[in-house]
Design a protein around this motif. Structure first.
Motif, PDB file in Angstrom:
ATOM      1  N   VAL A 111      10.530   2.651  -2.653  1.00 29.89           N
ATOM      2  CA  VAL A 111      10.431   1.211  -2.435  1.00 29.89           C
ATOM      3  C   VAL A 111      10.703   0.917  -0.970  1.00 29.89           C
ATOM      4  N   CYS A 112      10.220  -0.220  -0.506  1.00 30.34           N
ATOM      5  CA  CYS A 112      10.390  -0.627   0.889  1.00 30.34           C
ATOM      6  C   CYS A 112      11.465  -1.701   0.979  1.00 30.34           C
ATOM      7  N   GLN A 128       0.830  -1.201   0.000  1.00 32.40           N
ATOM      8  CA  GLN A 128       0.000   0.000   0.000  1.00 32.40           C
ATOM      9  C   GLN A 128       0.871   1.260   0.000  1.00 32.40           C
ATOM     10  N   TYR A 129       1.973   1.237   0.745  1.00 34.91           N
ATOM     11  CA  TYR A 129       2.876   2.384   0.782  1.00 34.91           C
ATOM     12  C   TYR A 129       3.457   2.642  -0.604  1.00 34.91           C
ATOM     13  N   VAL A 130       3.971   1.604  -1.234  1.00 36.69           N
ATOM     14  CA  VAL A 130       4.582   1.745  -2.563  1.00 36.69           C
ATOM     15  C   VAL A 130       3.543   2.242  -3.576  1.00 36.69           C
ATOM     16  N   ALA A 131       2.317   1.741  -3.487  1.00 34.20           N
ATOM     17  CA  ALA A 131       1.258   2.183  -4.402  1.00 34.20           C
ATOM     18  C   ALA A 131       0.942   3.666  -4.215  1.00 34.20           C
ATOM     19  N   ALA A 149      14.491   5.603  -2.362  1.00 34.54           N
ATOM     20  CA  ALA A 149      14.111   6.184  -3.650  1.00 34.54           C
ATOM     21  C   ALA A 149      15.201   5.774  -4.634  1.00 34.54           C
ATOM     22  N   PRO A 150      14.970   4.679  -5.391  1.00 35.12           N
ATOM     23  CA  PRO A 150      16.010   4.194  -6.294  1.00 35.12           C
ATOM     24  C   PRO A 150      16.474   5.290  -7.256  1.00 35.12           C
ATOM     25  N   SER A 151      17.793   5.395  -7.345  1.00 34.51           N
ATOM     26  CA  SER A 151      18.397   6.375  -8.261  1.00 34.51           C
ATOM     27  C   SER A 151      19.832   5.953  -8.529  1.00 34.51           C
TER      28      SER A 151
END
Length: 187
Positions: free
Chosen positions: A165-166, A156-159, A178-180
């Motif tokens: 991402v968790c 639910q958080y990611v949505a 926060a993928p980067s």
């Protein structure tokens, strides 16, 4: 082929919930978060411990806006009989779906054809009707509702937070990622 991010397939089934028989369709799983919880059979051994665990945590699932649908290849009549005779199953307030034809079990790729029963499969479905989590365990391995709740919170958080991402063992309120390009090789 993975079922992740695929839309649930159409079905219609009879179910038992809170002293009543009702019809459940794939449309009932849309518009909210849902858990479809397959188990091999009523009146067995590991199954009632899992279903009781879900029942004991049902209020917490409800607080997250999640509805639970337990499914076995038994009929809705067998579900009622089990509910009426077992203290553990008598706690259940969520929907118990009958799948005697195996249609739903096949739709979710958990049907054990030679036995006519479903594997232990857990599927978390988002409000759009897409599968976001799949867990399948061996027949003798029971599942844990608290871990399922953790995974639902993460989904639910990611949505709700695109671009985040968790990480492993993430719990609500903890730091996400926060993928980067800057994170590559830094984790």
């Amino acid at each position: 082929m993975s079922l992740i991010n695929t839309e649930i397939k159409p079905f219609t089934a009879q179910a038992y919930k809170n002293g009543e028989f009702l019809q459940v369709t794939d449309a009932d799983l849309k518009g909210k978060w849902s858990v479809v919880f397959f188990y091999p059979a009523d009146f067995t051994f590991v199954c009632p411990t899992e279903l009781e665990d879900l029942a004991d945590n049902y209020a917490e699932f409800q607080q997250l806006g999640v509805e639970i649908y337990s499914v076995s290849t038994d009929t809705h009549f067998a579900h009622k009989a089990w509910h009426d005779t077992s203290d553990a199953i008598g706690k259940i307030q969520y929907t118990m779906v009958g799948d005697p034809t195996g249609t739903i079990s096949r739709n979710f790729d958990v049907m054990i054809e030679e036995a006519g029963v479903a594997n232990r499969g857990t599927f978390v479905i988002d409000p759009e009707g897409k599968i976001q989590l799949v867990e399948i365990t061996a027949e003798g391995v029971g599942r844990d509702a608290s871990e399922l709740l953790r995974k639902i919170r993460a989904a639910q958080y990611v949505a709700a937070h695109p671009g985040e991402v968790c990480p492993a063992k993430w719990k609500e309120g903890e730091k996400t990622l926060a993928p980067s390009l800057d994170l590559v090789g830094k984790i």
